[in-house]
Scaffold this motif. Structure first.
Motif, PDB file in Angstrom:
ATOM      1  N   GLY A 102       0.845  -1.200   0.000  1.00 27.80           N
ATOM      2  CA  GLY A 102       0.000   0.000   0.000  1.00 27.80           C
ATOM      3  C   GLY A 102       0.877   1.247   0.000  1.00 27.80           C
ATOM      4  O   GLY A 102       2.079   1.182   0.236  1.00 27.80           O
ATOM      5  N   THR A 103       0.240   2.372  -0.250  1.00 28.69           N
ATOM      6  CA  THR A 103       0.985   3.628  -0.367  1.00 28.69           C
ATOM      7  C   THR A 103       1.296   4.200   1.015  1.00 28.69           C
ATOM      8  O   THR A 103       0.790   3.718   2.028  1.00 28.69           O
ATOM      9  N   CYS A 104       2.089   5.268   1.031  1.00 27.08           N
ATOM     10  CA  CYS A 104       2.340   6.002   2.279  1.00 27.08           C
ATOM     11  C   CYS A 104       0.992   6.333   2.920  1.00 27.08           C
ATOM     12  O   CYS A 104       0.041   6.709   2.225  1.00 27.08           O
ATOM     13  N   MET A 105       0.907   6.173   4.241  1.00 27.40           N
ATOM     14  CA  MET A 105      -0.413   6.296   4.891  1.00 27.40           C
ATOM     15  C   MET A 105      -0.615   7.626   5.611  1.00 27.40           C
ATOM     16  O   MET A 105      -1.589   7.818   6.315  1.00 27.40           O
ATOM     17  N   THR A 106       0.340   8.552   5.424  1.00 29.32           N
ATOM     18  CA  THR A 106       0.085   9.927   5.832  1.00 29.32           C
ATOM     19  C   THR A 106      -0.664  10.622   4.684  1.00 29.32           C
ATOM     20  O   THR A 106      -0.868  10.022   3.630  1.00 29.32           O
ATOM     21  N   MET A 107      -1.059  11.880   4.884  1.00 32.04           N
ATOM     22  CA  MET A 107      -1.721  12.592   3.788  1.00 32.04           C
ATOM     23  C   MET A 107      -0.639  13.171   2.874  1.00 32.04           C
ATOM     24  O   MET A 107      -0.500  14.373   2.700  1.00 32.04           O
ATOM     25  N   GLY A 108       0.160  12.256   2.332  1.00 29.40           N
ATOM     26  CA  GLY A 108       1.203  12.634   1.383  1.00 29.40           C
ATOM     27  C   GLY A 108       0.606  12.740  -0.009  1.00 29.40           C
ATOM     28  O   GLY A 108      -0.620  12.763  -0.188  1.00 29.40           O
ATOM     29  N   THR A 109       1.476  12.729  -0.993  1.00 32.29           N
ATOM     30  CA  THR A 109       1.007  12.917  -2.373  1.00 32.29           C
ATOM     31  C   THR A 109       0.116  11.756  -2.810  1.00 32.29           C
ATOM     32  O   THR A 109      -0.881  11.956  -3.509  1.00 32.29           O
ATOM     33  N   ALA A 110       0.463  10.530  -2.395  1.00 34.43           N
ATOM     34  CA  ALA A 110      -0.328   9.373  -2.826  1.00 34.43           C
ATOM     35  C   ALA A 110      -1.762   9.473  -2.310  1.00 34.43           C
ATOM     36  O   ALA A 110      -2.722   9.388  -3.085  1.00 34.43           O
ATOM     37  N   SER A 111      -1.933   9.653  -1.008  1.00 36.04           N
ATOM     38  CA  SER A 111      -3.284   9.731  -0.435  1.00 36.04           C
ATOM     39  C   SER A 111      -4.025  10.952  -0.968  1.00 36.04           C
ATOM     40  O   SER A 111      -5.236  10.901  -1.212  1.00 36.04           O
ATOM     41  N   THR A 112      -3.299  12.039  -1.144  1.00 35.47           N
ATOM     42  CA  THR A 112      -3.921  13.258  -1.673  1.00 35.47           C
ATOM     43  C   THR A 112      -4.451  13.014  -3.084  1.00 35.47           C
ATOM     44  O   THR A 112      -5.594  13.347  -3.403  1.00 35.47           O
ATOM     45  N   MET A 113      -3.615  12.430  -3.938  1.00 36.65           N
ATOM     46  CA  MET A 113      -4.015  12.269  -5.344  1.00 36.65           C
ATOM     47  C   MET A 113      -5.061  11.162  -5.514  1.00 36.65           C
ATOM     48  O   MET A 113      -5.923  11.257  -6.396  1.00 36.65           O
ATOM     49  N   MET A 114      -5.000  10.120  -4.687  1.00 37.14           N
ATOM     50  CA  MET A 114      -6.054   9.094  -4.764  1.00 37.14           C
ATOM     51  C   MET A 114      -7.402   9.719  -4.384  1.00 37.14           C
ATOM     52  O   MET A 114      -8.424   9.465  -5.016  1.00 37.14           O
ATOM     53  N   LEU A 170     -14.805   4.392  -8.037  1.00 35.98           N
ATOM     54  CA  LEU A 170     -16.061   4.031  -7.387  1.00 35.98           C
ATOM     55  C   LEU A 170     -16.143   4.790  -6.059  1.00 35.98           C
ATOM     56  O   LEU A 170     -15.120   5.147  -5.474  1.00 35.98           O
ATOM     57  N   PRO A 171     -17.364   5.024  -5.548  1.00 36.69           N
ATOM     58  CA  PRO A 171     -17.508   5.801  -4.310  1.00 36.69           C
ATOM     59  C   PRO A 171     -16.763   5.149  -3.139  1.00 36.69           C
ATOM     60  O   PRO A 171     -16.905   3.954  -2.911  1.00 36.69           O
ATOM     61  N   GLY A 172     -15.972   5.928  -2.459  1.00 42.78           N
ATOM     62  CA  GLY A 172     -15.282   5.444  -1.259  1.00 42.78           C
ATOM     63  C   GLY A 172     -13.995   4.693  -1.532  1.00 42.78           C
ATOM     64  O   GLY A 172     -13.273   4.336  -0.593  1.00 42.78           O
ATOM     65  N   ALA A 173     -13.667   4.449  -2.801  1.00 41.27           N
ATOM     66  CA  ALA A 173     -12.537   3.565  -3.131  1.00 41.27           C
ATOM     67  C   ALA A 173     -11.203   4.074  -2.601  1.00 41.27           C
ATOM     68  O   ALA A 173     -10.356   3.285  -2.174  1.00 41.27           O
ATOM     69  N   SER A 174     -10.997   5.394  -2.605  1.00 40.84           N
ATOM     70  CA  SER A 174      -9.656   5.913  -2.303  1.00 40.84           C
ATOM     71  C   SER A 174      -9.275   5.771  -0.837  1.00 40.84           C
ATOM     72  O   SER A 174      -8.094   5.871  -0.499  1.00 40.84           O
ATOM     73  N   SER A 175     -10.242   5.546   0.038  1.00 41.96           N
ATOM     74  CA  SER A 175      -9.909   5.518   1.476  1.00 41.96           C
ATOM     75  C   SER A 175      -9.696   4.103   2.016  1.00 41.96           C
ATOM     76  O   SER A 175      -9.284   3.947   3.165  1.00 41.96           O
ATOM     77  N   ILE A 176      -9.985   3.083   1.226  1.00 38.05           N
ATOM     78  CA  ILE A 176      -9.891   1.707   1.751  1.00 38.05           C
ATOM     79  C   ILE A 176      -8.420   1.310   1.895  1.00 38.05           C
ATOM     80  O   ILE A 176      -7.658   1.389   0.922  1.00 38.05           O
ATOM     81  N   PRO A 177      -7.996   0.877   3.083  1.00 41.59           N
ATOM     82  CA  PRO A 177      -6.599   0.453   3.234  1.00 41.59           C
ATOM     83  C   PRO A 177      -6.279  -0.694   2.281  1.00 41.59           C
ATOM     84  O   PRO A 177      -7.110  -1.569   2.032  1.00 41.59           O
ATOM     85  N   ALA A 178      -5.067  -0.704   1.760  1.00 41.96           N
ATOM     86  CA  ALA A 178      -4.664  -1.685   0.749  1.00 41.96           C
ATOM     87  C   ALA A 178      -4.854  -3.119   1.231  1.00 41.96           C
ATOM     88  O   ALA A 178      -5.192  -4.011   0.455  1.00 41.96           O
ATOM     89  N   ALA A 179      -4.628  -3.347   2.526  1.00 42.13           N
ATOM     90  CA  ALA A 179      -4.641  -4.717   3.043  1.00 42.13           C
ATOM     91  C   ALA A 179      -6.023  -5.160   3.532  1.00 42.13           C
ATOM     92  O   ALA A 179      -6.175  -6.267   4.051  1.00 42.13           O
ATOM     93  N   ASP A 180      -7.031  -4.326   3.370  1.00 45.64           N
ATOM     94  CA  ASP A 180      -8.381  -4.640   3.842  1.00 45.64           C
ATOM     95  C   ASP A 180      -9.100  -5.483   2.784  1.00 45.64           C
ATOM     96  O   ASP A 180      -8.969  -5.212   1.583  1.00 45.64           O
ATOM     97  N   SER A 181      -9.862  -6.486   3.212  1.00 46.63           N
ATOM     98  CA  SER A 181     -10.549  -7.340   2.235  1.00 46.63           C
ATOM     99  C   SER A 181     -11.522  -6.545   1.380  1.00 46.63           C
ATOM    100  O   SER A 181     -11.826  -6.915   0.253  1.00 46.63           O
ATOM    101  N   ARG A 182     -11.985  -5.420   1.901  1.00 45.81           N
ATOM    102  CA  ARG A 182     -12.890  -4.581   1.114  1.00 45.81           C
ATOM    103  C   ARG A 182     -12.172  -3.952  -0.083  1.00 45.81           C
ATOM    104  O   ARG A 182     -12.806  -3.522  -1.044  1.00 45.81           O
ATOM    105  N   HIS A 183     -10.839  -3.905  -0.001  1.00 41.15           N
ATOM    106  CA  HIS A 183     -10.087  -3.398  -1.153  1.00 41.15           C
ATOM    107  C   HIS A 183     -10.174  -4.395  -2.314  1.00 41.15           C
ATOM    108  O   HIS A 183     -10.336  -4.016  -3.473  1.00 41.15           O
ATOM    109  N   SER A 184     -10.100  -5.685  -1.978  1.00 40.28           N
ATOM    110  CA  SER A 184     -10.249  -6.726  -3.020  1.00 40.28           C
ATOM    111  C   SER A 184     -11.639  -6.655  -3.634  1.00 40.28           C
ATOM    112  O   SER A 184     -11.805  -6.774  -4.850  1.00 40.28           O
ATOM    113  N   GLN A 185     -12.633  -6.475  -2.779  1.00 42.60           N
ATOM    114  CA  GLN A 185     -14.010  -6.394  -3.292  1.00 42.60           C
ATOM    115  C   GLN A 185     -14.153  -5.197  -4.234  1.00 42.60           C
ATOM    116  O   GLN A 185     -14.760  -5.304  -5.303  1.00 42.60           O
TER     117      GLN A 185
END
Ligand code: FES
Length: 579
Positions: free
Chosen positions: A201-213, A223-238
């Motif tokens: 997953g990307t840097c988890m501070t509000m760095g450039t990756a989180s900002t741009m996602m 899709l709605p809500g997609a940018s906030s799901i942690p990379a390792a969460d099963s909801r990311h796979s869904q």
């Protein structure tokens, strides 16, 4: 702007039909070679062919899950009746690539555009997240203008060291300063090194990756809500599988970037960045993305909106929390719903619904992480644009990440001509520096760097660190990591390499910044500046051939988004002939 019952394409109208569906020898070869890969005609004939642009590599630690996610995207595409084709793409790994990934953002943008143009594809899933991958993929997709949906990598888990929560980048700078000040040991530093990046997953501070996602979601590209799901969460796979399903429908609906992107959607993205207290890099990327879409976005728009938009997300580096906390607190949808009155809610998004529909009903679960509009973290000032004799075309500052006493400051400049010179001299005990000095780095801009490396958070001299100084006014024509903090004025334009006023500054000159007045000046007589101008030496050429040569010839300045002049247009390019 809601496309409630969009007209649907017929199979014969698919772009891929020209490769597969017609009756000639070339199409026969395409079918034969698809059979060579083990597919029967039923697998692809008359179906949307979906490119999955995957920025996975062994050196892209932030995209370590992308091989699995690509399979999940394919599952969704098959389920929806499409034909997935995975196309490996330039990975732009932020931490490993030198001199800087920014040198290569436009190369990935070109690659993305040309991959889509040259292949028999009808739509695209853009898999990115690590800093420059998001703007690059979206810039390419905008220029190609096929139906496209962005799959954000998601942030990594919180860092951990002996019960302390660590944030990417932000805590590296913080503890590195403590190590240099002699406050922590080498052994403690090793523990921090091992504990700060615990998952893909990307840097988890509000760095450039989180900002741009997040900006991509606000633009309507996920899709709605997609940018906030942690990379390792099963909801990311869904989410990956849903993204695959959705792109097939987008092709039938012919829902393209040009249907989604309007000036108001860019305003939504800028307001999102401001409310997140997001990365200064977003200024460059959003300007470049807008120009690709034919929307003439100027950097001053950030400043104008900064006056209206409060900071709501209490996120490092400017605040306290990390992306995992942000997700549990309700994520981007909850924050956007809270600031709904500030947004253009009728802007269309990739799911065919408006931004307003997508955020409706979302709730904040922890208002220490996502503040209420009536009790913001800061009332304004997520990012400001400064102008003046030192930056006629603008410079960027994140005031909320700086010590407040520095926001109106006058001090003597200490000028470094290169990063190497700065590194060699910054800790010299004989360097004449105090807490009021202004540290200046030049020849580090789009051309001078080249690539505007993230050197803008110049280190505080060791002798001042020992005295307890933790912030100073710093000025440069380069960028700074979105995970960094401090009174760092960045992206000074025009840069010194092309003869901007920064090139004329000398050690000992007085520099004055007044954030309230949005001013950045060098207090040097005009006649003296003219005299210095005549003495400027021509900068040396750093690339005699290859991509670097192309880059130096065509790169634009920071206030223009650092795109190549021949790409920064919204103009039609002919479809390839299929012979
Ligand atoms: Fe990839 Fe920070 S290094 S997002």
């Amino acid at each position: 702007m809601d496309k409630s019952s969009p007209p649907r394409k017929t199979p014969e109208e698919l772009r891929s039909h020209r490769w597969y569906g017609v009756d000639n020898m070339r199409a026969s070869t395409h079918r034969s070679r698809t059979a060579q890969m083990g597919y029967g005609r039923d697998d692809y004939m008359g179906k949307p062919v979906i490119a999955i642009l995957n920025t996975w590599s062994d050196l892209s630690s932030c995209h370590g899950h992308f091989r699995t996610r690509a399979e999940e995207v394919k599952r969704g595409i098959w389920q929806a009746g499409g034909f997935p084709v995975e196309l490996p793409s330039f990975t732009l790994s932020e931490v490993f690539m030198k001199p800087t990934t920014m040198l290569y953002r436009n190369l990935l943008a070109m690659e993305a555009e040309e991959q889509l143009r040259a292949h028999p594809v009808d739509g695209a899933v853009l898999m990115g997240g690590c800093d420059k991958t998001t703007p690059a993929l979206i810039m390419g997709a905008i220029s190609m203008n096929l139906p496209a949906i962005y799959l954000p990598a998601g942030a990594m888990l919180r860092g951990d060291y002996q019960g302390k929560v660590l944030g990417s980048g932000t805590d590296v700078w913080k503890y590195w300063a403590e190590l240099r000040a002699g406050k922590i040991s080498e052994c403690e530093w090793r523990g921090i090194e091992d504990g700060i990046a615990r998952s893909f997953g990307t840097c988890m501070t509000m760095g450039t990756a989180s900002t741009m996602m997040s900006a991509a979601e606000a633009l309507g590209f996920t899709l709605p809500g997609a940018s906030s799901i942690p990379a390792a969460d099963s909801r990311h796979s869904q989410m990956a599988a849903y993204t695959g399903r959705r792109i097939v429908e987008m092709v039938w609906e012919d829902l393209k970037p040009s249907d989604i992107l309007v000036a108001e959607s860019f305003d939504n993205a800028i307001k999102t960045v401001l409310a997140l207290s997001g990365s200064t890099n977003a200024v460059i990327h959003l300007v470049a993305m807008a120009r690709r879409a034919g929307i003439p976005l100027q950097i001053d728009r950030f400043d104008a909106l900064s006056e209206q938009v409060p900071v709501l997300a209490n996120m490092r580096p400017a605040g306290e929390y990390l992306m995992e906390d942000f997700f549990y607190a309700g994520g981007l949808r909850a924050m956007l719903q809270e600031m709904r009155s500030l947004l253009a809610t009728d802007c269309l998004t990739v799911n065919g619904k408006s931004l307003g529909d997508n955020i409706a009903g979302s709730k904040i679960h922890q208002d220490a992480v996502i503040h209420r509009l009536e009790e913001p973290v800061h009332t304004s000032g997520g990012l400001v644009i400064l102008r003046g004799s030192l930056a006629p075309d603008g410079a960027v500052l994140k005031p909320v990440a700086a010590e407040p006493h520095l926001l109106k400051h006058r001090g003597k400049a200490i000028v470094f001509d290169s990063y190497d010179e700065m590194e060699a001299r910054i800790d010299d005990p004989d360097l004449e520096v105090d807490a009021d000095s202004v540290l200046v780095l030049r020849n580090a801009g789009p051309k001078g760097g080249p690539g505007m490396p993230e050197w803008g958070q110049l280190p505080i001299p060791k002798k001042l660190l020992r005295e307890g100084v933790r912030d100073m006014l710093r000025i440069s024509d380069c960028r700074m990591s979105g995970t960094s903090y401090g009174a760092c004025v960045l992206h000074v334009a025009p840069e010194s390499y092309v003869g901007g006023p920064l090139a004329l500054l000398r050690t000992g000159d007085l520099v004055e910044m007044d954030v309230a007045e949005r001013r950045l000046d060098m207090l040097v007589e005009k006649r003296e500046l003219e005299r210095r101008k005549a003495e400027i030496q021509s900068p040396k050429i750093t690339y005699a051939r290859g991509y670097g040569h192309l880059y130096l010839k065509h790169i634009g300045q920071a206030d223009e988004g650092c795109d190549f002049d021949f790409l920064a247009r919204n103009a039609a390019v002919p479809e390839p002939e299929i012979h």
